[in-house]
Design a protein around this motif. Structure first.
Motif, PDB file in Angstrom:
ATOM      1  N   VAL A   1       0.828  -1.205   0.000  1.00  0.00           N
ATOM      2  CA  VAL A   1       0.000   0.000   0.000  1.00  0.00           C
ATOM      3  C   VAL A   1       0.865   1.258   0.000  1.00  0.00           C
ATOM      4  CG1 VAL A   1      -1.817   1.256   1.215  1.00  0.00           C
ATOM      5  CG2 VAL A   1      -1.798  -1.245   1.239  1.00  0.00           C
ATOM      6  N   GLY A   2       1.943   1.235   0.764  1.00  0.00           N
ATOM      7  CA  GLY A   2       2.803   2.411   0.837  1.00  0.00           C
ATOM      8  C   GLY A   2       3.376   2.792  -0.529  1.00  0.00           C
ATOM      9  N   THR A   3       3.716   1.793  -1.318  1.00  0.00           N
ATOM     10  CA  THR A   3       4.255   2.061  -2.655  1.00  0.00           C
ATOM     11  C   THR A   3       3.192   2.696  -3.541  1.00  0.00           C
ATOM     12  OG1 THR A   3       5.798   0.222  -2.455  1.00  0.00           O
ATOM     13  CG2 THR A   3       5.341   1.016  -4.676  1.00  0.00           C
ATOM     14  N   VAL A   4       1.963   2.175  -3.453  1.00  0.00           N
ATOM     15  CA  VAL A   4       0.864   2.745  -4.237  1.00  0.00           C
ATOM     16  C   VAL A   4       0.631   4.199  -3.830  1.00  0.00           C
ATOM     17  CG1 VAL A   4      -1.604   2.588  -4.723  1.00  0.00           C
ATOM     18  CG2 VAL A   4      -0.226   0.506  -4.602  1.00  0.00           C
ATOM     19  N   GLU A   5       0.698   4.479  -2.525  1.00  0.00           N
ATOM     20  CA  GLU A   5       0.514   5.860  -2.054  1.00  0.00           C
ATOM     21  C   GLU A   5       1.621   6.771  -2.586  1.00  0.00           C
ATOM     22  OE1 GLU A   5      -1.818   5.020   2.177  1.00  0.00           O
ATOM     23  OE2 GLU A   5       0.382   5.123   2.118  1.00  0.00           O
ATOM     24  N   ALA A   6       2.850   6.256  -2.624  1.00  0.00           N
ATOM     25  CA  ALA A   6       3.963   7.048  -3.150  1.00  0.00           C
ATOM     26  C   ALA A   6       3.771   7.325  -4.643  1.00  0.00           C
ATOM     27  CB  ALA A   6       5.284   6.321  -2.913  1.00  0.00           C
TER      28      ALA A   6
ATOM     29  N   THR B   1       0.193  12.819  -8.755  1.00  0.00           N
ATOM     30  CA  THR B   1      -0.572  14.043  -8.477  1.00  0.00           C
ATOM     31  C   THR B   1       0.279  15.271  -8.761  1.00  0.00           C
ATOM     32  OG1 THR B   1      -1.923  12.934  -6.800  1.00  0.00           O
ATOM     33  CG2 THR B   1      -1.796  15.337  -6.700  1.00  0.00           C
ATOM     34  N   GLU B   2       1.535  15.247  -8.314  1.00  0.00           N
ATOM     35  CA  GLU B   2       2.446  16.366  -8.575  1.00  0.00           C
ATOM     36  C   GLU B   2       2.665  16.545 -10.078  1.00  0.00           C
ATOM     37  OE1 GLU B   2       7.037  17.734  -7.488  1.00  0.00           O
ATOM     38  OE2 GLU B   2       6.093  16.049  -6.440  1.00  0.00           O
ATOM     39  N   PHE B   3       2.851  15.430 -10.778  1.00  0.00           N
ATOM     40  CA  PHE B   3       3.041  15.486 -12.236  1.00  0.00           C
ATOM     41  C   PHE B   3       1.805  16.069 -12.920  1.00  0.00           C
ATOM     42  CE2 PHE B   3       2.490  13.507 -16.424  1.00  0.00           C
ATOM     43  CZ  PHE B   3       3.680  13.847 -17.049  1.00  0.00           C
ATOM     44  N   SER B   4       0.617  15.625 -12.489  1.00  0.00           N
ATOM     45  CA  SER B   4      -0.626  16.106 -13.092  1.00  0.00           C
ATOM     46  C   SER B   4      -0.815  17.591 -12.879  1.00  0.00           C
ATOM     47  CB  SER B   4      -1.822  15.335 -12.514  1.00  0.00           C
ATOM     48  OG  SER B   4      -1.748  13.956 -12.832  1.00  0.00           O
TER      49      SER B   4
ATOM     50  N   ASN C   1      -5.320   9.519 -13.672  1.00  0.00           N
ATOM     51  CA  ASN C   1      -6.614   8.837 -13.785  1.00  0.00           C
ATOM     52  C   ASN C   1      -6.460   7.441 -14.386  1.00  0.00           C
ATOM     53  OD1 ASN C   1      -7.843  11.097 -12.739  1.00  0.00           O
ATOM     54  ND2 ASN C   1      -8.528  11.898 -14.717  1.00  0.00           N
ATOM     55  N   SER C   2      -5.579   7.305 -15.386  1.00  0.00           N
ATOM     56  CA  SER C   2      -5.338   5.993 -15.979  1.00  0.00           C
ATOM     57  C   SER C   2      -4.772   5.030 -14.945  1.00  0.00           C
ATOM     58  CB  SER C   2      -4.363   6.108 -17.159  1.00  0.00           C
ATOM     59  OG  SER C   2      -4.892   6.874 -18.204  1.00  0.00           O
ATOM     60  N   TYR C   3      -3.793   5.521 -14.188  1.00  0.00           N
ATOM     61  CA  TYR C   3      -3.161   4.680 -13.163  1.00  0.00           C
ATOM     62  C   TYR C   3      -4.204   4.202 -12.148  1.00  0.00           C
ATOM     63  CZ  TYR C   3      -0.012   3.239  -9.396  1.00  0.00           C
ATOM     64  OH  TYR C   3       0.630   2.522  -8.418  1.00  0.00           O
ATOM     65  N   ILE C   4      -5.044   5.110 -11.673  1.00  0.00           N
ATOM     66  CA  ILE C   4      -6.052   4.752 -10.664  1.00  0.00           C
ATOM     67  C   ILE C   4      -7.030   3.721 -11.207  1.00  0.00           C
ATOM     68  CG2 ILE C   4      -8.038   5.640  -9.376  1.00  0.00           C
ATOM     69  CD1 ILE C   4      -6.432   8.250  -9.010  1.00  0.00           C
ATOM     70  N   ALA C   5      -7.531   3.938 -12.421  1.00  0.00           N
ATOM     71  CA  ALA C   5      -8.512   3.011 -12.990  1.00  0.00           C
ATOM     72  C   ALA C   5      -7.916   1.614 -13.158  1.00  0.00           C
ATOM     73  CB  ALA C   5      -9.004   3.544 -14.334  1.00  0.00           C
TER      74      ALA C   5
ATOM     75  N   LEU D   1      -7.623   0.113  -2.251  1.00  0.00           N
ATOM     76  CA  LEU D   1      -8.751   0.886  -2.834  1.00  0.00           C
ATOM     77  C   LEU D   1      -8.952   2.191  -2.088  1.00  0.00           C
ATOM     78  CD1 LEU D   1     -11.284  -2.008  -3.544  1.00  0.00           C
ATOM     79  CD2 LEU D   1      -9.876  -0.770  -5.187  1.00  0.00           C
ATOM     80  N   THR D   2      -8.775   2.174  -0.782  1.00  0.00           N
ATOM     81  CA  THR D   2      -8.898   3.405  -0.003  1.00  0.00           C
ATOM     82  C   THR D   2      -7.837   4.402  -0.403  1.00  0.00           C
ATOM     83  OG1 THR D   2      -9.859   2.205   1.886  1.00  0.00           O
ATOM     84  CG2 THR D   2      -8.872   4.363   2.339  1.00  0.00           C
ATOM     85  N   ALA D   3      -6.609   3.912  -0.592  1.00  0.00           N
ATOM     86  CA  ALA D   3      -5.519   4.790  -1.039  1.00  0.00           C
ATOM     87  C   ALA D   3      -5.826   5.372  -2.404  1.00  0.00           C
ATOM     88  CB  ALA D   3      -4.209   4.005  -1.071  1.00  0.00           C
ATOM     89  N   LEU D   4      -6.395   4.555  -3.270  1.00  0.00           N
ATOM     90  CA  LEU D   4      -6.702   5.021  -4.619  1.00  0.00           C
ATOM     91  C   LEU D   4      -7.833   6.043  -4.625  1.00  0.00           C
ATOM     92  CD1 LEU D   4      -6.478   1.596  -6.500  1.00  0.00           C
ATOM     93  CD2 LEU D   4      -4.867   3.498  -6.697  1.00  0.00           C
ATOM     94  N   ASP D   5      -8.714   5.966  -3.653  1.00  0.00           N
ATOM     95  CA  ASP D   5      -9.814   6.928  -3.550  1.00  0.00           C
ATOM     96  C   ASP D   5      -9.325   8.296  -3.080  1.00  0.00           C
ATOM     97  OD1 ASP D   5     -11.745   5.200  -4.427  1.00  0.00           O
ATOM     98  OD2 ASP D   5     -12.254   4.492  -2.422  1.00  0.00           O
TER      99      ASP D   5
END
Length: 296
Positions: free
Chosen positions: A240-245, A251-254, A264-268, A292-296
């Protein structure tokens, strides 16, 4: 009957895009006569000259009137109006093979011609075309979906074999699902890879393709051999920590690009990957929920 003994057809091609030009050239190599091709843009006229040298450039109605087999290689939404127009002009005749190469449609889109006695066949190669001679060798490694009424299906399959490809039978009702699968695998892969290349460039990598080439080739080969068992990565391990990173970086890139498409592609796709990892027993329900919580 060997290929050399098979009946030779007079084939007309309406639309000299990359698909029409390459398939026409392959059938010409197999011994069929290309009696005419329609081309209007400068690019299609140049393609006709390169791929089908000596073939006359004719209007669609003249091609249809002369040909034993008419290959309609135009955009999807133009097929039905074109066939209707040719039928209304009286150019389509009984016993003529009427064919298109759209993945989306089966033979129903040819109804205006089949009502006059034409024989409908829908072919769709699992191939991205370049409109050059490179396609001729690639066709020999491809499958081609064949949709046709049972009496004429063997004709469609034989024409596919003459291209050097392998025919597969796809029912009329299954054509949209088949095409969705092909599109998802091919077009969406291009989206994912170009997005990954953008991220690598942003990270300072001078040649993103060099980083991805071996990795992607291995991933494709492994998946083709092992299916979902090939799944690897932080989500399949419950990291999970890696997904959060990842999300923080994306987010910074976007924000820097004022464009959330990569994030958005990554999350989906991460959500879909988490569901697959859970179904395979790679992660627990608790881990899946954390992801899923991290992705939300």
């Amino acid at each position: 009957m060997s290929q050399s003994d098979a009946p030779r057809l007079g084939i007309g091609i309406i639309g000299c895009g990359r698909v029409g030009a390459s398939i026409g050239a392959a059938w010409r190599q197999a011994g069929h006569a290309i009696i005419g091709v329609s081309a209007t843009s400068a690019a299609s006229l140049e393609r006709a000259e390169e791929m089908l040298p000596g073939v006359p450039v004719l209007d669609p109605d003249e091609i249809t009137e002369r040909a034993e087999l008419v290959l309609i290689a135009v955009p999807d939404d133009e097929i039905a109006p074109l066939v209707t127009g040719l039928a209304n002009l009286g150019r389509i005749h009984a016993g003529q093979i009427l064919m298109h190469c759209s993945g989306r449609y089966g033979t129903e889109v040819l109804e205006a011609g089949t009502s006059l006695g034409a024989l409908p066949i829908a072919l769709h190669p699992s191939l991205t075309f370049t409109g050059t001679e490179v396609d001729l060798s690639r066709l020999r490694q491809a499958t081609i979906a064949v949709t046709a009424p049972a009496p004429i299906r063997p004709v469609g399959e034989a024409l596919v074999v003459e291209l050097g490809a392998e025919p597969i039978d796809i029912a009329e009702a299954d054509r949209p699902l088949y095409h969705a699968a092909i599109t998802h695998a091919s077009n969406h892969s291009i989206t994912i890879l170009t997005e990954a290349m953008e991220l690598l460039a942003e990270a300072g990598v001078a040649d993103p393709s060099a980083v991805l080439h071996t990795l992607v080739d291995a991933s494709v080969a492994n998946t083709m051999q092992n299916g979902p068992k090939a799944l690897t990565g932080p989500i399949s391990r419950g990291d999970v920590g890696t997904v959060e990173a990842h999300l923080a970086a994306l987010t910074e890139f976007s924000l820097s690009r004022s464009n959330p498409s990569v994030r958005n592609s990554y999350i989906a796709l991460a959500r879909s990957t988490a569901a697959k990892a859970l179904a395979m027993g790679r992660i627990t329900e608790a881990q899946a929920q954390q992801i899923l919580t991290a992705l939300d």
